[in-house]
Design a protein around this motif. Structure first.
Motif, PDB file in Angstrom:
ATOM      1  N   UNK A   1       0.940  -1.244  -0.106  1.00  0.00           N
ATOM      2  CA  UNK A   1      -0.067   0.058   0.016  1.00  0.00           C
ATOM      3  C   UNK A   1       0.962   1.235  -0.104  1.00  0.00           C
ATOM      4  N   UNK A   2       2.183   1.159   0.583  1.00  0.00           N
ATOM      5  CA  UNK A   2       2.938   2.468   0.723  1.00  0.00           C
ATOM      6  C   UNK A   2       3.410   2.745  -0.444  1.00  0.00           C
ATOM      7  N   UNK A   3       3.776   1.637  -1.560  1.00  0.00           N
ATOM      8  CA  UNK A   3       4.178   1.612  -2.708  1.00  0.00           C
ATOM      9  C   UNK A   3       3.180   2.263  -3.766  1.00  0.00           C
ATOM     10  N   UNK A   4       1.932   1.825  -3.556  1.00  0.00           N
ATOM     11  CA  UNK A   4       0.733   2.185  -4.357  1.00  0.00           C
ATOM     12  C   UNK A   4       0.711   3.895  -4.209  1.00  0.00           C
TER      13      UNK A   4
ATOM     14  N   UNK B   1       2.838   5.926  -2.832  1.00  0.00           N
ATOM     15  CA  UNK B   1       4.132   6.638  -3.352  1.00  0.00           C
ATOM     16  C   UNK B   1       3.845   6.802  -4.941  1.00  0.00           C
ATOM     17  N   UNK B   2       3.564   5.905  -5.669  1.00  0.00           N
ATOM     18  CA  UNK B   2       3.221   5.894  -7.168  1.00  0.00           C
ATOM     19  C   UNK B   2       2.346   6.979  -7.459  1.00  0.00           C
ATOM     20  N   UNK B   3       1.024   7.058  -6.749  1.00  0.00           N
ATOM     21  CA  UNK B   3       0.024   7.907  -7.188  1.00  0.00           C
ATOM     22  C   UNK B   3       0.530   9.437  -6.899  1.00  0.00           C
ATOM     23  N   UNK B   4       1.279   9.463  -5.656  1.00  0.00           N
ATOM     24  CA  UNK B   4       1.824  10.719  -5.288  1.00  0.00           C
ATOM     25  C   UNK B   4       2.672  11.582  -6.598  1.00  0.00           C
ATOM     26  N   UNK B   5       3.378  10.342  -6.934  1.00  0.00           N
ATOM     27  CA  UNK B   5       4.266  10.761  -8.319  1.00  0.00           C
ATOM     28  C   UNK B   5       3.660  11.201  -9.603  1.00  0.00           C
ATOM     29  N   UNK B   6       2.186  10.417  -9.665  1.00  0.00           N
ATOM     30  CA  UNK B   6       1.295  10.909 -10.696  1.00  0.00           C
ATOM     31  C   UNK B   6       0.821  12.251 -10.650  1.00  0.00           C
ATOM     32  N   UNK B   7       0.462  12.537  -9.253  1.00  0.00           N
ATOM     33  CA  UNK B   7      -0.136  13.726  -8.934  1.00  0.00           C
ATOM     34  C   UNK B   7       1.067  14.904  -8.939  1.00  0.00           C
ATOM     35  N   UNK B   8       2.368  14.624  -8.652  1.00  0.00           N
ATOM     36  CA  UNK B   8       3.314  15.560  -8.918  1.00  0.00           C
ATOM     37  C   UNK B   8       3.524  16.005 -10.315  1.00  0.00           C
ATOM     38  N   UNK B   9       3.419  14.902 -11.090  1.00  0.00           N
ATOM     39  CA  UNK B   9       3.373  15.153 -12.553  1.00  0.00           C
ATOM     40  C   UNK B   9       2.377  15.885 -13.098  1.00  0.00           C
TER      41      UNK B   9
ATOM     42  N   UNK C   1      -2.702  11.882   1.734  1.00  0.00           N
ATOM     43  CA  UNK C   1      -1.419  11.810   1.203  1.00  0.00           C
ATOM     44  C   UNK C   1      -1.282  11.959  -0.519  1.00  0.00           C
ATOM     45  N   UNK C   2      -2.302  11.093  -1.062  1.00  0.00           N
ATOM     46  CA  UNK C   2      -1.830  11.192  -2.371  1.00  0.00           C
ATOM     47  C   UNK C   2      -2.174  12.265  -3.005  1.00  0.00           C
TER      48      UNK C   2
END
Length: 242
Positions: free
Chosen positions: A1-4, A6-14, A188-189
């Motif tokens: 779940x932590x990895x998911x 992190x990935x979604x946060x990166x998507x939002x950052x983009x 967080x996301x």
């Protein structure tokens, strides 16, 4: 779940990369500071409608901390003066906000709420109240402000400095949801985008823990679930005594 997460946060950052670039270029903040007061005008009306009872119960306790010369309140992050309606009759208010574009709305609120006297409007952050003398106010108020400041500890330290002995720091602040819930995950996301459109707001900040570690002689705090939007519905309400 932590990895998911992190990935979604990166998507939002983009997705908010254009805004990040504008921020880096020094364009976003000045532009947003001009727009933000108008966005907050309707928002604060909604918040007062839904949180009126909570605000009244909290600020009805302000007179208990008045000095012999009356009650002087310093409000950090005063915005448009949304709290004026809940302040007691005859109190004097020193308004502090880092955004000078709130001035006209603040003057309008002061004219509408003649039961309070606005002494001055100080353009400053909560971390630097150097324009306010030490031990000069009876109460400091923060409502939905500590989520946006850069350093909560510094704000509380400054609040304690300007408070007279026995004065109180009043607060209503939203906090992160329980870390086992989906709401906490969502907070967080979307945080990478929320910080830009919420005036630097952190949905995931544990403000209660910071207040509990502050140098108050007494801390009265309770957690409530408000009728506001889910992202900020978990809030803490109370006051700390110097």
């Amino acid at each position: 779940m932590t990895f998911v997460r992190f990935v979604l946060c990166c998507v939002v950052e983009i997705l908010v990369l254009p805004v990040t670039i504008l921020q880096f270029m020094g364009v976003w903040d000045p532009m947003y500071k001009k727009v933000f007061p108008y966005l907050m005008r309707k928002t604060t009306t909604t918040i007062n409608d839904k949180m009126g009872k909570v605000k009244k119960e909290l600020f009805d306790q302000l007179p208990e901390f008045a000095s012999s010369s009356g009650l002087t309140v310093l409000e950090v992050g005063c915005g448009s003066g949304a709290n004026f309606a809940f302040y007691p009759w005859g109190c004097k208010v020193i308004c502090v906000d880092p955004n000078p574009n709130f001035r006209s709305m603040l003057e309008g609120s002061a004219a509408t709420n003649e039961h309070v006297k606005v002494e001055k409007f100080v353009v400053a952050s909560g971390e630097d109240l150097s324009q306010v003398a030490s031990e000069s106010v009876d109460a400091v108020v923060c409502t939905l402000v500590l989520c946006t400041v850069e350093n909560v500890d510094a704000v509380v330290k400054e609040a304690l400095r300007v408070l007279r002995p026995g004065g109180a720091f009043f607060f209503i602040e939203h906090v992160a949801a329980d870390n086992k819930t989906w709401l906490h995950f969502i907070q967080h996301v979307i945080q990478p985008a929320w910080r830009y459109f919420g005036d630097g707001c952190y949905l995931t900040r544990d403000t209660r823990a910071k207040l509990e570690k502050a140098n108050f002689s007494k801390l009265n705090v309770k957690h409530i679930v408000t009728p506001l939007m889910s992202l900020i519905k978990h809030q803490i309400v109370g006051y700390g005594v110097k």
